[in-house]
Design a protein around this motif. Structure first.
Motif, PDB file in Angstrom:
ATOM      1  N   LEU A   1       0.867  -1.059  -0.461  1.00  0.00           N
ATOM      2  CA  LEU A   1       0.024   0.169  -0.155  1.00  0.00           C
ATOM      3  C   LEU A   1       0.724   1.374   0.088  1.00  0.00           C
ATOM      4  O   LEU A   1       1.658   1.355   1.196  1.00  0.00           O
ATOM      5  N   GLY A   2       0.684   2.157  -0.927  1.00  0.00           N
ATOM      6  CA  GLY A   2       1.406   2.978  -0.901  1.00  0.00           C
ATOM      7  C   GLY A   2       2.173   3.457  -2.240  1.00  0.00           C
ATOM      8  O   GLY A   2       3.776   4.635  -2.522  1.00  0.00           O
ATOM      9  N   GLY A   3       2.884   1.407  -2.569  1.00  0.00           N
ATOM     10  CA  GLY A   3       3.785   1.761  -3.659  1.00  0.00           C
ATOM     11  C   GLY A   3       3.141   1.837  -5.102  1.00  0.00           C
ATOM     12  O   GLY A   3       2.394   2.171  -5.235  1.00  0.00           O
ATOM     13  N   THR A   4       4.095   3.343  -5.931  1.00  0.00           N
ATOM     14  CA  THR A   4       3.588   3.696  -6.779  1.00  0.00           C
ATOM     15  C   THR A   4       4.462   3.167  -8.401  1.00  0.00           C
ATOM     16  O   THR A   4       5.557   2.576  -7.497  1.00  0.00           O
ATOM     17  N   PRO A   5       3.991   3.476  -9.212  1.00  0.00           N
ATOM     18  CA  PRO A   5       5.510   2.639 -10.049  1.00  0.00           C
ATOM     19  C   PRO A   5       6.013   3.863  -9.772  1.00  0.00           C
ATOM     20  O   PRO A   5       8.049   3.480 -10.699  1.00  0.00           O
ATOM     21  N   GLU A   6       6.308   5.348  -9.607  1.00  0.00           N
ATOM     22  CA  GLU A   6       8.217   5.825  -8.450  1.00  0.00           C
ATOM     23  C   GLU A   6       8.697   4.895  -7.851  1.00  0.00           C
ATOM     24  O   GLU A   6       9.875   5.558  -8.173  1.00  0.00           O
TER      25      GLU A   6
END
Length: 234
Positions: A202-207
Motif C-alpha cells: 500500500l502506497g507503492g507507486t510506479p515511481e
C-alpha cells in the motif's frame, strides 16, 4: 562429482561454502540439501532436482537452470542475475530479496513463488505478464480503474484475503462486488499474477515500487493493444 555429491548427502554440511562454479550437475538430485552459501555462478544445472533445497544467499549468477526443479526451494537473497531459468519449476519457491536481473524466466512455473523484495530489472517475466493479461481479459471494464489504483498507490498485495487486496481484490473493488463474485475469476493466491502483486505494498507507486511499475507497464500495454484491435475503422 557423483562421489562428492553422495558424500555431501551423507554429511549435511559438506556443501556449505563449497565453490561449485562452472560445475556440471545436470540430472543431479540435490533436493533437501542445505546448500548454504556456496558459489555456483555459471554452473551447468540443467534439469537438476533442487526441490526444497536451502539456497539462501547462493551465487547462481549466469547459471543454466533450465528445466530445473526448484519447487519449494529457499532462494532468499540468492543471486540469479543472468541465470537461465527457462522452463524451471519455481513453484512455491522463496525468491524474497533474490536478484533476478536479466534472468530468463520464459515458460517457468512461478505459481506460489514469493517475490517480495526481488530485483527484476531486465528479467524476462513473460509467464507473469501473460497471466496478468489473462486476468485483464476477464475483467476488461475494470482495467482503467486498476491503472488508476496503481498510479495512486492504492493497490495492496502484501496480504491476501477475501477483501480488496491484491490483483483480484482491486478488480472486485472497482466492480463493487465481493472478491468471490467475479464470475470466472476465482481468488487464487497461488496464480503467478497474484504472487507478483504481492510485491506491491500500500502506497507503492510506479515511481517507488518496481512491481507497481511493471504491473502498470503490462496493464497499459494490454489496454493499448485492445483499443487498437477494437477501434472503429476510419
Amino acid at each position: 562429482m557423483a562421489e562428492a555429491l553422495a558424500a555431501a548427502r551423507a554429511n549435511d554440511a559438506a556443501l556449505r561454502g563449497a565453490d561449485l562454479r562452472e560445475t556440471d550437475l545436470r540430472g543431479a538430485d540435490l533436493s533437501g540439501d542445505p546448500l548454504r552459501d556456496p558459489t555456483m555462478y555459471y554452473a551447468e544445472l540443467t534439469s537438476v532436482d533442487l526441490r526444497d533445497a536451502n539456497l539462501s544467499g547462493v551465487n547462481l549468477s549466469g547459471a543454466d537452470l533450465s528445466g530445473a526443479d526448484l519447487s519449494g526451494a529457499n532462494l532468499d537473497g540468492a543471486n540469479l542475475s543472468d541465470a537461465n531459468l527457462r522452463g524451471a519449476d519455481l513453484s512455491d519457491a522463496n525468491l524474497s530479496n533474490a536478484d533476478l536481473s536479466r534472468a530468463d524466466l520464459r515458460s517457468a512455473d512461478v505459481c506460489g513463488a514469493i517475490l517480495r523484495g526481488a530485483r527484476l530489472g531486465g528479467a524476462n517475466l513473460l509467464p507473469i505478464r501473460d497471466d496478468l493479461w489473462a486476468v485483464l481479459s476477464s475483467a476488461p471494464r475494470e482495467v482503467p480503474a486498476l491503472i488508476a489504483a496503481l498510479k495512486a498507490g492504492r493497490v495492496d498485495g502484501s496480504t491476501y484475503a477475501d477483501r480488496a487486496t491484491g490483483l483480484l481484490g482491486t478488480i472486485a473493488a472497482a466492480r463493487r462486488v465481493p472478491i468471490g463474485e467475479l464470475g470466472t475469476l476465482k481468488p487464487d493466491c497461488m496464480r503467478p499474477a497474484e504472487c507478483f502483486f504481492m510485491g506491491i505494498v500500500l502506497g507503492g507507486t510506479p515511481e517507488n515500487n518496481q512491481f507497481s511499475a511493471l504491473a502498470l507497464e503490462w496493464t497499459s500495454q494490454w489496454l493499448g493493444t485492445m483499443r487498437a484491435a477494437f477501434a472503429p475503422s476510419a
